[in-house]
Write a protein that holds these residues in place. Structure first.
Motif, short mmCIF file in Angstrom:
data_model
loop_
_atom_site.label_atom_id
_atom_site.label_comp_id
_atom_site.label_asym_id
_atom_site.label_seq_id
_atom_site.Cartn_x
_atom_site.Cartn_y
_atom_site.Cartn_z
N GLN A 19 0.81 -1.17 -0.19
CA GLN A 19 -0.15 0.03 -0.02
C GLN A 19 0.85 1.32 0.06
N GLU A 20 2.26 1.09 0.37
CA GLU A 20 2.96 2.39 0.15
C GLU A 20 4.64 1.98 -0.28
N GLU A 21 5.32 3.02 -0.51
CA GLU A 21 6.50 2.76 -0.99
C GLU A 21 7.31 2.19 0.08
N ILE A 22 8.12 1.07 -0.08
CA ILE A 22 8.59 0.60 0.92
C ILE A 22 10.07 1.18 1.26
N PHE A 23 10.59 1.47 0.77
CA PHE A 23 12.02 2.61 0.96
C PHE A 23 12.69 1.96 2.12
N GLY A 24 13.00 0.79 1.94
CA GLY A 24 13.72 -0.09 2.90
C GLY A 24 14.12 -1.45 2.41
N PRO A 25 15.19 -2.26 3.16
CA PRO A 25 15.53 -3.68 2.52
C PRO A 25 14.74 -4.74 2.70
N ILE A 26 13.47 -4.48 2.15
CA ILE A 26 12.16 -5.58 2.10
C ILE A 26 11.84 -5.81 0.75
N LEU A 27 11.88 -6.92 0.26
CA LEU A 27 11.51 -6.95 -1.17
C LEU A 27 10.29 -8.11 -1.21
N PRO A 28 9.16 -7.70 -1.46
CA PRO A 28 7.95 -8.58 -1.74
C PRO A 28 8.17 -9.51 -3.14
N VAL A 29 7.77 -10.57 -3.18
CA VAL A 29 7.57 -11.28 -4.33
C VAL A 29 6.21 -11.77 -4.81
N LEU A 30 5.76 -11.27 -5.90
CA LEU A 30 4.59 -11.76 -6.48
C LEU A 30 4.74 -12.44 -7.66
N GLU A 31 3.70 -13.37 -8.11
CA GLU A 31 4.12 -14.14 -9.41
C GLU A 31 2.86 -13.91 -10.44
N PHE A 32 3.31 -14.32 -11.55
CA PHE A 32 2.36 -14.09 -12.64
C PHE A 32 2.23 -15.20 -13.53
N GLU A 33 1.39 -15.34 -14.39
CA GLU A 33 1.29 -16.26 -15.67
C GLU A 33 1.60 -15.87 -17.00
N ASN A 34 1.16 -14.42 -17.08
CA ASN A 34 1.32 -14.01 -18.47
C ASN A 34 1.50 -12.48 -18.28
N LEU A 35 2.18 -11.93 -19.27
CA LEU A 35 2.51 -10.46 -19.49
C LEU A 35 1.53 -9.60 -19.47
N LYS A 36 0.42 -9.88 -20.19
CA LYS A 36 -0.75 -9.23 -20.36
C LYS A 36 -1.31 -8.93 -18.94
N GLU A 37 -1.27 -9.74 -17.85
CA GLU A 37 -1.90 -9.80 -16.80
C GLU A 37 -0.96 -8.70 -15.94
#
Length: 456
Positions: free
Chosen positions: A332-350
């Motif tokens: 919900q906000e810019e992280i601006f710190g050493p935390i990296l969330p990973v989300l996955e996707f199936e196709n580029l259009k998505e």
């Protein structure tokens, strides 16, 4: 500097003398600034170490070196930029010459942030000097020691009626924004950017806003996963993630997600050691407020790597989160710190659809060896700037403008773009007195058809 109003008035009177417009004067001041930085290099590094625990290499790589390179580039090219440029003249202005000239705005205000406290004060200042302005610099008090060395360099080498530094916290910011400047250049958060723009609107002062936002990093199945992991880890955890163009979150093709996470873990260990918070070269979070904000963002998330922290040194180890959703607090906000969330996707259009539904990011990174996918991402998503198969380095050049779009920024700078940002380009038409075509003057009689033939 106690009397802000007095300082601005001194600068306005000095600017009116016309001294700052002379190209030799500008070049001399840029060279003085360059020599002062080189002379105080060690002190600048010590200040950055105290404020952010930056290693000397990182301080030079991301702050001092970038400033010196910008100075070298602008000193070399300024004499050609400053000349008036001839432009074409339409036939309707027969026997005229047209040209454009760049002129300084006058007295400018530069408000710089704490995350790259030296570079983000000095690079705009270089543009302001090159354009022929007088300048007030307001560095962040969060980066106290770097602000102190900035004040020392400026006060020792420049008269206050030309360049001055105003120190202080929110009250100083408030007092400055109540004054009328001819141009305001602000780097910082979106929230404060809105306040700056609102204050500037009261005086109709033009602004450049360099803000931030959630910059995505897309990795597809054709990417070189090992190299992608290496470059993502470097760009994300540089300055402990306190970089406005750091990859804010990853969107990874599901088929390569696990492999990418494994490789990122390997590179974090290689770069920062098994216990990054014990690494003397690993940067710290700027203050308790931001440290606590980041710790709170970790609550309830699936930490697959890192998550350790030291509340005595304000260090948070490089952290990877998996199974993050768009409803998570960290999204919900810019992280601006050493935390990296990973989300996955199936196709580029998505991916394109998801990113386009959100505020336009300051940066975007795409790791792919598919030319069509690269082209699709670049052409389908609006963002400030970015890289294909790398992160962050697009800002480390004087040959391209740096800036955002939409919520992420307004305007750009670096190199020629800095000169243009701090200059007003005025157009001049020089008309001959040898001929005066009567067609334009009343009474117009039956001249409409003739006029249409000329102007079509």
């Amino acid at each position: 500097m106690n009397n802000i109003e007095e300082v601005i008035e001194k600068q306005r009177l000095y600017f009116e003398e016309g001294i700052t417009k002379d190209v030799d004067f500008r070049l001399e001041k840029l060279k003085i600034l360059k020599n002062a930085i080189i002379k105080n290099e060690k002190e600048i590094m010590e200040a950055l170490k105290k404020d952010l625990n930056k290693a000397p290499f990182e301080s030079y790589e991301t702050e001092i070196g970038l400033v010196l390179e910008e100075l070298r580039y602008i000193i070399k090219h300024l004499p050609s930029w400053i000349r008036c440029k001839r432009v074409k003249t339409p036939i309707t202005h027969f026997l005229s010459r047209s040209y454009t000239c760049s002129e300084p705005y006058g007295v400018t205000l530069i408000m710089s942030p704490w995350n790259y406290p030296f570079q983000l004060a000095m690079v705009p200042l270089i543009g302001s000097i090159a354009a022929g302005n007088c300048t007030v610099i307001k560095p962040s008090e969060y980066s106290f020691h770097t602000s102190e060395i900035i004040e020392k360099i400026i006060s020792k080498n420049f008269n206050e009626e030309y360049i001055s530094v105003v120190r202080g916290g929110r009250e100083a910011n408030k007092n400055l924004l109540e004054e009328k400047f001819d141009y305001i250049f602000f780097t910082g958060s979106v929230q404060v950017g809105r306040i700056v723009m609102e204050a500037a609107s009261k005086h109709l002062t033009p602004v450049t806003l360099e803000l931030g936002g959630k910059s995505p990093c897309i990795v597809d199945e054709t990417a070189n996963i090992d190299l992608a992991a290496k470059r993502i880890v470097w760009g994300k955890f540089l300055n402990a993630g306190q970089t406005c163009v750091a990859p804010d979150y990853l969107m990874v093709k599901s088929t390569v997600k696990e492999k990418l996470i494994i490789k990122m873990k390997e590179y974090i260990n290689e770069f920062y050691g098994a216990v990054p918070c014990n690494n003397p070269e690993y940067p710290k979070i700027i203050n308790d407020k931001h440290f606590n904000r980041l710790i709170n963002l970790l609550k309830g998330e699936n930490i697959v790597f890192g998550g350790e922290y030291n509340d005595k040194t304000n260090q948070i180890s490089p952290t990877i989160l998996d199974n993050v959703t768009w409803d998570s607090a960290i999204m919900q906000e810019e992280i601006f710190g050493p935390i990296l969330p990973v989300l996955e996707f199936e196709n580029l259009k998505e991916v394109i659809s998801i990113i386009n539904k959100r505020p336009k990011p300051l940066a975007l990174y795409c790791f792919s060896n598919n030319k069509e996918s690269q082209k699709n991402i670049i052409n389908s998503i609006s963002f400030g700037g970015g890289c294909i198969n790398d992160t962050v380095v697009h800002l480390a050049t004087s040959y391209m403008p740096f800036g955002g779009v939409g919520d992420s920024s307004m305007g750009g700078y670096h190199g020629k773009a800095s000169f243009d940002t701090f200059s007003h380009k005025k157009g001049i038409l020089n008309k001959s007195n040898l001929i005066d075509i009567p067609l334009r003057y009343p009474p117009f009689k039956n001249n409409l058809n003739l006029l249409k033939k000329i102007m079509r």
